[in-house]
Design a protein around this motif. Structure first.
Motif, PDB file in Angstrom:
ATOM      1  N   SER A  23       0.844  -1.190   0.000  1.00 23.20           N
ATOM      2  CA  SER A  23       0.000   0.000   0.000  1.00 23.20           C
ATOM      3  C   SER A  23       0.883   1.245   0.000  1.00 23.20           C
ATOM      4  N   ARG A  24       0.286   2.391  -0.181  1.00 22.89           N
ATOM      5  CA  ARG A  24       1.032   3.646  -0.178  1.00 22.89           C
ATOM      6  C   ARG A  24       1.677   3.874   1.188  1.00 22.89           C
ATOM      7  N   ARG A  25       0.960   3.562   2.245  1.00 25.11           N
ATOM      8  CA  ARG A  25       1.497   3.741   3.600  1.00 25.11           C
ATOM      9  C   ARG A  25       2.698   2.821   3.837  1.00 25.11           C
ATOM     10  N   GLN A  26       2.590   1.564   3.383  1.00 26.34           N
ATOM     11  CA  GLN A  26       3.708   0.640   3.530  1.00 26.34           C
ATOM     12  C   GLN A  26       4.914   1.101   2.718  1.00 26.34           C
ATOM     13  N   SER A  27       4.676   1.601   1.531  1.00 25.30           N
ATOM     14  CA  SER A  27       5.778   2.096   0.700  1.00 25.30           C
ATOM     15  C   SER A  27       6.462   3.297   1.343  1.00 25.30           C
ATOM     16  N   THR A  28       5.676   4.187   1.936  1.00 27.07           N
ATOM     17  CA  THR A  28       6.233   5.357   2.611  1.00 27.07           C
ATOM     18  C   THR A  28       7.091   4.948   3.798  1.00 27.07           C
ATOM     19  N   ARG A  29       6.582   4.007   4.591  1.00 31.84           N
ATOM     20  CA  ARG A  29       7.352   3.533   5.744  1.00 31.84           C
ATOM     21  C   ARG A  29       8.645   2.857   5.311  1.00 31.84           C
ATOM     22  N   MET A  30       8.580   2.071   4.255  1.00 34.70           N
ATOM     23  CA  MET A  30       9.780   1.401   3.781  1.00 34.70           C
ATOM     24  C   MET A  30      10.811   2.420   3.283  1.00 34.70           C
ATOM     25  N   ALA A  31      10.346   3.467   2.617  1.00 38.65           N
ATOM     26  CA  ALA A  31      11.261   4.512   2.162  1.00 38.65           C
ATOM     27  C   ALA A  31      11.912   5.217   3.359  1.00 38.65           C
ATOM     28  N   LEU A  32      11.130   5.478   4.424  1.00 40.91           N
ATOM     29  CA  LEU A  32      11.694   6.093   5.630  1.00 40.91           C
ATOM     30  C   LEU A  32      12.739   5.184   6.261  1.00 40.91           C
ATOM     31  N   ARG A  33      12.455   3.896   6.311  1.00 42.86           N
ATOM     32  CA  ARG A  33      13.383   2.952   6.927  1.00 42.86           C
ATOM     33  C   ARG A  33      14.673   2.833   6.132  1.00 42.86           C
ATOM     34  N   LEU A  34      14.569   2.865   4.816  1.00 42.49           N
ATOM     35  CA  LEU A  34      15.773   2.826   3.993  1.00 42.49           C
ATOM     36  C   LEU A  34      16.593   4.103   4.158  1.00 42.49           C
ATOM     37  N   GLU A  35      15.915   5.233   4.248  1.00 42.99           N
ATOM     38  CA  GLU A  35      16.613   6.503   4.458  1.00 42.99           C
ATOM     39  C   GLU A  35      17.291   6.511   5.831  1.00 42.99           C
ATOM     40  N   ALA A  36      16.625   5.962   6.842  1.00 44.55           N
ATOM     41  CA  ALA A  36      17.226   5.873   8.176  1.00 44.55           C
ATOM     42  C   ALA A  36      18.483   5.021   8.129  1.00 44.55           C
ATOM     43  N   ARG A  37      18.445   3.959   7.360  1.00 48.90           N
ATOM     44  CA  ARG A  37      19.617   3.093   7.209  1.00 48.90           C
ATOM     45  C   ARG A  37      20.776   3.865   6.572  1.00 48.90           C
ATOM     46  N   ARG A  38      20.445   4.690   5.571  1.00 45.64           N
ATOM     47  CA  ARG A  38      21.481   5.506   4.926  1.00 45.64           C
ATOM     48  C   ARG A  38      22.081   6.527   5.886  1.00 45.64           C
ATOM     49  N   LEU A  39      21.260   6.997   6.828  1.00 46.41           N
ATOM     50  CA  LEU A  39      21.740   7.977   7.806  1.00 46.41           C
ATOM     51  C   LEU A  39      22.535   7.334   8.941  1.00 46.41           C
ATOM     52  N   GLY A  40      22.571   6.021   8.990  1.00 45.80           N
ATOM     53  CA  GLY A  40      23.330   5.323  10.027  1.00 45.80           C
ATOM     54  C   GLY A  40      22.513   4.885  11.223  1.00 45.80           C
ATOM     55  N   LEU A  41      21.201   4.965  11.119  1.00 47.28           N
ATOM     56  CA  LEU A  41      20.342   4.517  12.205  1.00 47.28           C
ATOM     57  C   LEU A  41      19.911   3.077  11.966  1.00 47.28           C
ATOM     58  N   GLY A  42      19.808   2.323  13.042  1.00 50.76           N
ATOM     59  CA  GLY A  42      19.256   0.982  12.950  1.00 50.76           C
ATOM     60  C   GLY A  42      17.765   1.047  13.203  1.00 50.76           C
ATOM     61  N   MET A  43      17.041   0.068  12.713  1.00 53.31           N
ATOM     62  CA  MET A  43      15.590   0.053  12.907  1.00 53.31           C
ATOM     63  C   MET A  43      15.128  -1.372  13.056  1.00 53.31           C
ATOM     64  N   GLN A  44      14.202  -1.573  13.971  1.00 53.37           N
ATOM     65  CA  GLN A  44      13.560  -2.871  14.122  1.00 53.37           C
ATOM     66  C   GLN A  44      12.163  -2.652  14.680  1.00 53.37           C
ATOM     67  N   LEU A  45      11.283  -3.593  14.430  1.00 44.58           N
ATOM     68  CA  LEU A  45       9.963  -3.549  15.045  1.00 44.58           C
ATOM     69  C   LEU A  45      10.078  -4.211  16.405  1.00 44.58           C
ATOM     70  N   ALA A  46       9.643  -3.518  17.432  1.00 45.77           N
ATOM     71  CA  ALA A  46       9.798  -4.024  18.795  1.00 45.77           C
ATOM     72  C   ALA A  46       8.453  -4.054  19.496  1.00 45.77           C
ATOM     73  N   ARG A  47       8.235  -5.108  20.245  1.00 47.69           N
ATOM     74  CA  ARG A  47       7.054  -5.181  21.114  1.00 47.69           C
ATOM     75  C   ARG A  47       7.427  -4.495  22.421  1.00 47.69           C
ATOM     76  N   GLU A  48       6.581  -3.621  22.858  1.00 49.50           N
ATOM     77  CA  GLU A  48       6.889  -2.825  24.042  1.00 49.50           C
ATOM     78  C   GLU A  48       5.703  -2.865  24.997  1.00 49.50           C
ATOM     79  N   GLU A  49       5.995  -2.992  26.279  1.00 52.97           N
ATOM     80  CA  GLU A  49       4.972  -2.883  27.313  1.00 52.97           C
ATOM     81  C   GLU A  49       4.855  -1.408  27.693  1.00 52.97           C
TER      82      GLU A  49
END
Length: 147
Positions: A23-49
């Protein structure tokens, strides 16, 4: 008539392939995550209490952006954003450290939590925004990692 029947059958056979497109929302999120990777940030989906006292319920599985901590000062803290610009610790006391608060104030309203331990800085974000918002988050994270 036979052409319409064949065309209908082909469309019915190909329609499940359309469901596989992001979907458009999924594509946008994936683009943000790839850009974050280029900036040197790590990303993961985390379950949080999440604390029960948060005014708005964050998602169960949230995007956790992280970077290594470069500070020589040992320290460990966690702050949650209860309202845009209002950061509190686990006892619901406002952030008293002015150096930290200066960077937390500028974060978007859908950043739920920022935590620091001896080696890592983590930020839990709802990923609403574009590359400029991500750039601002990156600058704040890098500054907080040096504190």
């Amino acid at each position: 008539m036979t052409g319409w029947i064949i065309l209908s059958i082909i469309c019915v056979m190909l329609s499940p392939l359309v469901w596989m497109l992001p979907s458009r929302r999924q594509s946008t999120r994936m683009a943000l995550r790839l850009e974050a990777r280029r900036l040197g940030l790590g990303m993961q989906l985390a379950r949080e209490e999440w604390p029960h006292w948060l005014l708005r319920e964050p998602p169960g599985s949230c995007a956790q952006y992280h970077c290594p901590r470069r500070s020589a000062e040992p320290g460990q803290w966690q702050y949650w954003q209860t309202e845009p610009g209002k950061w509190v610790n686990r006892w619901r006391e406002p952030c008293a450290d002015e150096r930290v608060m200066a960077h937390l104030q500028g974060l978007p309203g859908d950043v739920y939590k920022v935590e620091v331990d001896a080696r890592m800085l983590s930020l839990y974000w709802g990923e609403r925004g574009d590359a400029q918002v991500l750039q601002h988050i990156n600058e704040a994270m890098k500054a907080l990692a040096r504190l």
